[in-house]
Scaffold this active site. Structure first.
Site, PDB file in Angstrom:
ATOM      1  N   CYS A  77     -35.699  -3.435  -5.022  1.00 51.15           N
ATOM      2  CA  CYS A  77     -36.061  -2.018  -4.872  1.00 51.15           C
ATOM      3  C   CYS A  77     -36.232  -1.676  -3.390  1.00 51.15           C
ATOM      4  O   CYS A  77     -35.280  -1.759  -2.626  1.00 51.15           O
ATOM      5  CB  CYS A  77     -37.299  -1.692  -5.714  1.00 51.15           C
ATOM      6  SG  CYS A  77     -37.582   0.085  -5.897  1.00 51.15           S
ATOM      7  N   HIS A 176     -35.231  -3.036 -10.967  1.00 50.17           N
ATOM      8  CA  HIS A 176     -36.333  -3.998 -11.103  1.00 50.17           C
ATOM      9  C   HIS A 176     -35.973  -5.027 -12.173  1.00 50.17           C
ATOM     10  O   HIS A 176     -36.161  -4.767 -13.365  1.00 50.17           O
ATOM     11  CB  HIS A 176     -37.620  -3.267 -11.512  1.00 50.17           C
ATOM     12  CG  HIS A 176     -38.230  -2.483 -10.409  1.00 50.17           C
ATOM     13  ND1 HIS A 176     -39.131  -3.025  -9.514  1.00 50.17           N
ATOM     14  CD2 HIS A 176     -38.071  -1.187 -10.037  1.00 50.17           C
ATOM     15  CE1 HIS A 176     -39.502  -2.095  -8.647  1.00 50.17           C
ATOM     16  NE2 HIS A 176     -38.865  -0.975  -8.942  1.00 50.17           N
ATOM     17  N   GLU A 178     -37.565  -7.610 -13.010  1.00 45.63           N
ATOM     18  CA  GLU A 178     -38.784  -8.028 -13.719  1.00 45.63           C
ATOM     19  C   GLU A 178     -39.197  -7.037 -14.804  1.00 45.63           C
ATOM     20  O   GLU A 178     -40.044  -7.347 -15.636  1.00 45.63           O
ATOM     21  CB  GLU A 178     -39.932  -8.243 -12.712  1.00 45.63           C
ATOM     22  CG  GLU A 178     -40.593  -6.997 -12.169  1.00 45.63           C
ATOM     23  CD  GLU A 178     -39.853  -6.269 -11.053  1.00 45.63           C
ATOM     24  OE1 GLU A 178     -40.448  -5.345 -10.474  1.00 45.63           O
ATOM     25  OE2 GLU A 178     -38.688  -6.618 -10.760  1.00 45.63           O
TER      26      GLU A 178
END
Length: 196
Positions: A77, A176, A178
């Site tokens: 990001c 992202h 995650e």
């Protein structure tokens, strides 16, 4: 294997640490130059505003260290954006690893920031092993990297733009991983397996 997440006060780094934990991989949080130099793999996260994040890097000397790292580094990001030459957010000079500028979405028909799931395409390289064309990843951003020669994945929001980059041992993703479910976990696994 020693995995480090750069802790410079800009980002939700715990969620990245937990994502690796789910994969059975321990990741340490550190801003120590010595620890980073001696790591096998490095995550460079970032959430927030570019100019204040760069100031934090400069105050610790990490702005000089990061571009000279020799092991695989993954920017996520804002981390990816700070690896670029410059960003129009705060008219900020960044790390210059990728020779491209970051600009703001300006199409008046688009909701900015872009928040949510978006398909990625034109995937290249080992970072995307086992990830399908058209897979969805989770994004939250107002600024973006245009289509660029070192792009290894694109997405579309008004027009095609870069969501992943690679230059030598440096990788960056705008989304992202995650927060992107199984496909995001696959990308993190792939990063761990990368050889330089």
């Amino acid at each position: 294997m020693k995995l480090s997440i750069i802790d410079y006060g800009a980002g939700n780094i715990k969620s990245i640490q937990f994502a690796f934990q789910r994969l059975g991989i321990k990741a340490q949080l550190t801003n120590s130059p010595e620890e980073l130099i001696n790591s096998d793999k490095i995550i460079f996260p970032g959430v927030g505003e570019a100019s204040s994040a760069m100031q934090k890097l400069q105050s610790t000397g990490l702005d000089q260290l990061i571009p000279n790292l020799k092991q695989p580094v993954l920017g996520i990001c804002l981390g990816m954006q700070l690896m670029c030459h410059k960003t129009t957010e705060g008219n900020t000079n960044a790390l210059g690893i990728f020779d491209v500028d970051v600009i703001k979405f300006s199409n008046s028909d688009l909701k900015v920031p872009q928040v949510g799931w978006n398909a990625i395409h034109s995937l290249k390289g080992d970072l995307f092993n086992g990830i399908s064309e058209g897979e969805f990843m989770y994004l939250v951003h107002s600024y973006y990297v245009p289509k660029y020669v070192e792009a290894i994945a694109l997405s579309n929001y008004g027009n095609d733009y870069t969501v992943a980059l690679q230059h030598q041992n440096f990788y960056g993703v705008q989304f992202h991983p995650e927060k992107s479910g199984r496909a995001g976990e696959q990308l993190l696994e792939n990063f761990i397996k990368l050889k330089v």
